[in-house]
Motif scaffolding. Sequence first.
Motif, mmCIF file in Angstrom:
data_model
loop_
_atom_site.group_PDB
_atom_site.id
_atom_site.type_symbol
_atom_site.label_atom_id
_atom_site.label_comp_id
_atom_site.label_asym_id
_atom_site.label_seq_id
_atom_site.Cartn_x
_atom_site.Cartn_y
_atom_site.Cartn_z
ATOM 1 N N ARG A 179 0.835 -1.207 0.000
ATOM 2 C CA ARG A 179 0.000 0.000 0.000
ATOM 3 C C ARG A 179 0.867 1.252 0.000
ATOM 4 O O ARG A 179 0.555 2.249 -0.667
ATOM 5 C CB ARG A 179 -0.925 -0.017 1.221
ATOM 6 N N THR A 180 1.981 1.213 0.748
ATOM 7 C CA THR A 180 2.886 2.354 0.783
ATOM 8 C C THR A 180 3.517 2.612 -0.580
ATOM 9 O O THR A 180 3.766 3.759 -0.960
ATOM 10 C CB THR A 180 3.987 2.103 1.830
ATOM 11 N N CYS A 181 3.753 1.524 -1.329
ATOM 12 C CA CYS A 181 4.336 1.670 -2.672
ATOM 13 C C CYS A 181 3.326 2.141 -3.701
ATOM 14 O O CYS A 181 3.675 2.313 -4.878
ATOM 15 C CB CYS A 181 4.938 0.342 -3.119
ATOM 16 N N GLY A 182 2.085 2.339 -3.290
ATOM 17 C CA GLY A 182 1.090 2.883 -4.191
ATOM 18 C C GLY A 182 0.244 1.861 -4.909
ATOM 19 O O GLY A 182 -0.491 2.227 -5.840
ATOM 20 N N LEU A 183 0.294 0.605 -4.516
ATOM 21 C CA LEU A 183 -0.518 -0.423 -5.163
ATOM 22 C C LEU A 183 -1.960 -0.321 -4.688
ATOM 23 O O LEU A 183 -2.225 -0.163 -3.496
ATOM 24 C CB LEU A 183 0.023 -1.810 -4.849
ATOM 25 N N GLY A 184 -2.893 -0.426 -5.624
ATOM 26 C CA GLY A 184 -4.302 -0.400 -5.281
ATOM 27 C C GLY A 184 -4.768 -1.731 -4.715
ATOM 28 O O GLY A 184 -3.993 -2.679 -4.555
ATOM 29 N N GLN A 185 -6.072 -1.808 -4.439
ATOM 30 C CA GLN A 185 -6.622 -3.007 -3.821
ATOM 31 C C GLN A 185 -6.437 -4.240 -4.707
ATOM 32 O O GLN A 185 -5.973 -5.287 -4.249
ATOM 33 C CB GLN A 185 -8.107 -2.786 -3.519
ATOM 34 N N LEU A 186 -6.799 -4.121 -5.963
ATOM 35 C CA LEU A 186 -6.666 -5.263 -6.876
ATOM 36 C C LEU A 186 -5.212 -5.628 -7.093
ATOM 37 O O LEU A 186 -4.865 -6.819 -7.183
ATOM 38 C CB LEU A 186 -7.342 -4.947 -8.213
ATOM 39 N N ALA A 187 -4.338 -4.628 -7.174
ATOM 40 C CA ALA A 187 -2.907 -4.900 -7.355
ATOM 41 C C ALA A 187 -2.322 -5.588 -6.130
ATOM 42 O O ALA A 187 -1.471 -6.475 -6.263
ATOM 43 C CB ALA A 187 -2.165 -3.601 -7.649
#
Length: 279
Positions: A179-187
């Motif tokens: 999440r900190t790296c910017g990945l969304g829920q699906l990612a």
Amino acid sequence: MTDTLVEQPTRSPAVPAGTRRSDRKPRPGRRWRRALTPVALLLGWQAASQTGLLPPEKLSAPSAVAETGWRLARDGTLGVHLLDSLTRAGIGLAIGGTLALLLGATAGLLRLGDDLVDPPVQMARMLPHLGLVPLLIIWVGIGESLKITLVALGAFFPIYFNTYAGIRDIDERLVEAARTCGLGQLARIRHVVLPGALPSLFLGLRLALGAAWLSLVVGEQVNAQTGIGFLMMEAREFSQTDVVLLGLLVYALLGLLSDLALRMAERRTLTWRRGLQAV
């Protein structure tokens, strides 16, 4: 004063701590060693049958079972029954496995799903699904639906619980890092949750295969006209021990081959996993 050069003994390079035994070349005889016990059991069985210690009406010799299997395979009888059994097992596994994956993922990923889905499944798993045969006969009849339902029930619980456990056992810090790296829920589900849950999912599939074949044995003995279980029940009526043993051998081989195929798929899919190897 002259310096004295002391020659250090040559040491062999150390094996890195992270090196797996699987990275080393396997011993040539190890693969054949696994066949020693089954071959010894077959030879002892054959010897006991030929010497009269095992009466043929109680337990046919392996040679008699092999001869019967060749005869039924040659006239097409074995192929017809085997195809029907494989069809029932495939449909039941597809239904039970798909439902288990959906409910297991829902309960593992969502708090609402955990509250609504997991309690009734935990209650239902305490019921032996093979003991539900009388009730299932009332609900779905004694046709193909009964056999497929039994296989689906047998496959459902191992896949559900291992999917649920695989998701819940993932380190939450990995999800937070994603999440900190910017990945969304699906990612995050694709790159963190799914790889982390795959080992447990493969374990659930292996357990589900065993439960599916066990359920099929019972289902095909209830008003069946085809299938390996029907072939065994018909042979029991005429005291054909060799045919009964042949049916058991077919079930055992189907379970073994399906497990080997799944283990190969697991090995190819989870190439990143480093597990403890046998000494």
